[in-house]
Design an enzyme around this catalytic site. Structure first.
Site, PDB file in Angstrom:
ATOM      1  CD  GLU A 119      11.323   6.189   7.031  1.00  0.00           C
ATOM      2  OE1 GLU A 119      11.088   6.373   8.134  1.00  0.00           O
ATOM      3  OE2 GLU A 119      11.948   7.049   6.109  1.00  0.00           O
ATOM      4  CD  GLU A 261       9.325  10.388   2.807  1.00  0.00           C
ATOM      5  OE1 GLU A 261      10.361  10.908   3.817  1.00  0.00           O
ATOM      6  OE2 GLU A 261       8.323   9.739   3.413  1.00  0.00           O
TER       7      GLU A 261
END
EC number: 3.2.1.39
Length: 342
Positions: A119, A261
């Site tokens: 991220e 995820e």
């Protein structure tokens, strides 16, 4: 000609079906280590074996965990931490050393992907180094004879805009410029993009109903995309296909997406409960193994976040839910709810 024989074509089709990779949608689990009461890595690997969890993602090198994974046959995603990006981008020798110490040394661990960063956002420390770090790690793997291990990075839904309907999905301007060289690298290397997708946040922000977020049928949020007539029955598919649409608009239409995820908290926020987490994980497991998304009707490699609750994850009093994504209690080592992993 023999090749045109109907019987031969039928037999060939059976052979292709027999050899088709049916493991693509098997669920993996993310092993985070931020908690102060997480079991030691050898215990965790034993739990993966006990519960037949075929895949693991870990957020940085840990020698104890890597040693425990030896010979386990567990497919493995290893992250390069964000804090290491600049160092590995600045020096090919440093990247070579990282691969030698954390990958090559463990030749009986089934490394599948190296995720260079998690991220990473434009403007963050190390962001400008991302693509060079990816290239250096890739070169180091190739030099070590490990080019079968794919190099990628992990992003999230934050870079996307115009996600409704999914066909309008595109990357925000600042992310498009940031991700463009990454997408080019992945296309050239035929590596997937790793994306963290959480339907929980759509529900928490009151964007969608609980049913739609939990992948439950007959939600009042079901819709048909007017641009391609694809029907969306859950929020997970809508998110995933908006990423595919954004990739198409950025030269990455050939890329696969690995959902690196996804999960649901068991307490600490709106809709966070054991029954809802159980419903989400089981619905997701069945969905990614069988159906794929409306745009890509194929199994979706997916990793559940997370193995354990991680108490230090709380960032503010309003983020209590961040501590409770775990499927297992770190103290009892028992599942909080019923789920199968294969």
């Amino acid at each position: 000609m023999l090749a045109s024989s109907p019987m031969l074509l039928f037999l060939l089709s059976l052979l292709m079906a027999y050899n088709f990779d049916t493991t693509a949608g098997q669920i993996g689990v993310c092993f985070g280590q931020m908690g102060n009461n997480i079991p030691n890595p050898s215990e965790v690997v034993a739990m993966f074996k006990q519960y037949s969890i075929p895949r693991m993602r870990m957020y940085g090198p840990n020698p104890d965990a890597l040693n425990a994974l030896r010979g386990s046959n567990i497919e493995f995603i290893l992250d390069v931490p964000n804090g290491d990006l600049k160092r590995l981008a600045d020096s090919q020798a440093e990247a070579n050393t990282w691969v030698r110490d954390n990958v090559q040394k463990y030749n009986d661990v089934r490394f599948k992907y190296i995720s260079v960063g998690n991220e990473v956002k434009p403007g963050e420390p190390g962001a400008a180094a991302l693509i060079q770090a990816m290239q250096n790690i890739d070169r180091a793997l190739s030099a070590a004879g490990l080019s079968n291990i794919k190099v990628s990075t992990t992003t999230f839904m934050g870079p996307s805009r115009n996600t409704y309907p999914p066909s309008r999905g595109r990357f925000k301007d600042e992310y498009r410029n940031f991700l463009q060289p990454v997408i080019g690298f992945l296309v050239n290397k035929r590596s997937p993009l790793l994306v963290n997708i959480y339907t929980y946040f759509g529900y928490m922000n009151r964007d969608v109903s609980l049913q739609f977020a939990l992948l439950q049928p007959n939600s009042n949020n079901e819709f048909t995309d007017p641009n391609n007539q694809l029907r969306y029955l859950n929020f997970f598919d809508a998110n995933l296909d908006s990423v595919y649409a954004a990739l198409e608009k950025s030269g990455g239409g050939s890329l696969d997406v690995v959902v690196s995820e996804s999960g649901w908290p068991t307490q600490g926020g709106p809709g966070a409960s054991v029954p809802n987490a159980e419903a989400y994980v089981n619905n997701l497991r069945l969905h990614v193994n069988k159906n794929g998304s409306p745009k890509r009707q194929e199994a979706i490699e997916t990793y559940i976040f997370a193995m354990f609750d991680e108490a230090p994850r709380q960032t503010s009093p309003n983020d209590e839910y961040e501590k409770y994504w775990g499927m297992f209690s770190p103290t009892t080592r028992q599942l909080k709810y019923g789920v199968k992993f294969n």
